[in-house]
Enzyme design. Sequence first.
Site, PDB file in Angstrom:
ATOM      1  N   LYS A  57      66.261 -51.847  -2.180  1.00 25.21           N
ATOM      2  CA  LYS A  57      65.280 -51.427  -1.074  1.00 25.21           C
ATOM      3  C   LYS A  57      66.370 -51.666   0.051  1.00 25.21           C
ATOM      4  O   LYS A  57      66.411 -50.046   1.392  1.00 25.21           O
ATOM      5  CB  LYS A  57      64.012 -51.992  -0.374  1.00 25.21           C
ATOM      6  N   SER A 309      65.107 -52.122 -11.023  1.00 22.07           N
ATOM      7  CA  SER A 309      65.257 -52.028  -9.091  1.00 22.07           C
ATOM      8  C   SER A 309      64.580 -53.289  -8.621  1.00 22.07           C
ATOM      9  O   SER A 309      64.891 -53.138  -7.769  1.00 22.07           O
ATOM     10  CB  SER A 309      64.237 -51.275  -9.471  1.00 22.07           C
TER      11      SER A 309
HETATM   12  C1  PLP Z   1      59.728 -49.721  -4.095  1.00 19.79           C
HETATM   13  C2  PLP Z   1      60.338 -50.124  -5.669  1.00 19.79           C
HETATM   14  C3  PLP Z   1      59.952 -49.387  -6.412  1.00 19.79           C
HETATM   15  C4  PLP Z   1      59.775 -47.711  -6.018  1.00 19.79           C
HETATM   16  O1  PLP Z   1      60.534 -47.076  -4.831  1.00 19.79           O
HETATM   17  P1  PLP Z   1      59.979 -45.561  -4.531  1.00 19.79           P
HETATM   18  O2  PLP Z   1      61.121 -44.758  -3.645  1.00 19.79           O
HETATM   19  O3  PLP Z   1      58.749 -46.150  -3.680  1.00 19.79           O
HETATM   20  O4  PLP Z   1      59.934 -44.571  -5.752  1.00 19.79           O
HETATM   21  C5  PLP Z   1      61.023 -49.200  -8.219  1.00 19.79           C
HETATM   22  N1  PLP Z   1      61.017 -50.603  -8.403  1.00 19.79           N
HETATM   23  C6  PLP Z   1      61.450 -51.418  -6.731  1.00 19.79           C
HETATM   24  C7  PLP Z   1      61.768 -53.366  -8.101  1.00 19.79           C
HETATM   25  C8  PLP Z   1      60.248 -51.353  -5.841  1.00 19.79           C
HETATM   26  O5  PLP Z   1      60.192 -52.521  -4.779  1.00 19.79           O
END
Ligand code: PLP
Length: 334
Positions: A57, A309
Amino acid sequence: MSRQQPFVSLDDIRAAAARIAGRLLRTPTAQSASLGELAGVPVHLKLEHHQTTGSFKLRGATNAVLSLTSVERALGVVAASTGNHGRALAHAAKVEGSIATICMSRLVPENKVSEIRRLGAEVRIVGNSQDEAQAEVDRLVADKGMIMVPPFDHAAVIAGQGTLGLEIMDQVPGVETVLVPLSGGGLAAGIAAAVKGLRPKTRVIGLTMERGAAMKASLDAGHPVQVEELPSLADSLGGGIGLGNALTFAMCGDLLDDVILVTEKEIAAGMRHAYAAEREIVEGAGAVGIAALLSGRVTSTGPIVAILSGRNIDMGLHRRIINGASSLPEEVAA
Ligand SMILES: *Cc1c(COP(=O)(O)O)cnc(C)c1O
């Protein structure tokens, strides 16, 4: 909308990469022997959970803050967030000389709230859903002139997340299938625009949890719909896509090849595999790609990249999952 003209273009993503260069980590990839054996093709993990603030993010938040004028930056930025976006925006605002106000619902875990406060942001806890937190954001924009930086449905945010796609194509040039955790779709839209912009036949698959899959339900319905928000191990994938969604719904519909749902049990197994076999601590949302690979839900005739992520999980909960629990503890899930 044709694939040649997504709302956020490859050029936008390249511009974002130039803007944020040197401010974020270029995270490494690691090949997974055990997942490769299972899938029958090479599997590479993009270790984005090692990113500063613990999730991707920061890419979108940094690009968004850097895209503001100095007057806008001085007014302060504001967002509703389930945690990782708030954390990223707090950090990006501090580094770039602005102030972030973060609104979030009571469902957000305490470890994420305190971390955002520690990063210097003002936290406002409002209501029981992302929508109620968003209403407070709208009020602060109207009354105080703060600049809203939403978690996903925003061109600069999508372009920032898309920089991950550029790195993946550079690090694993022969990739055939990219597995992307999916909630509001900023990450998936950005990555798909980058990856398909560079090599159109690359497949991009969104992964999300069965419990409250708002983008999947919306794509199936043909328009944004609301789904009930339920507690999940993948708490960072919670929340709706917004009934007035401007960008990510159309981009995901246009660019994603498939959306795969995983169960709580599979997410827990994914987190255990990440820890035991890959020596990585990931949160539930970060483990959905591994979860889908372990359960045999992904097929690919060529190399796969799975994006890990994020890693922002309460370590007590992580320990319970590693020790064999397959869901949130009762007191949290109730
Ligand atoms: C926000 C987030 C997502 C999903 O991202 P989007 O852009 O909302 O689809 C996936 N994994 C993590 C760790 C996140 O913080």
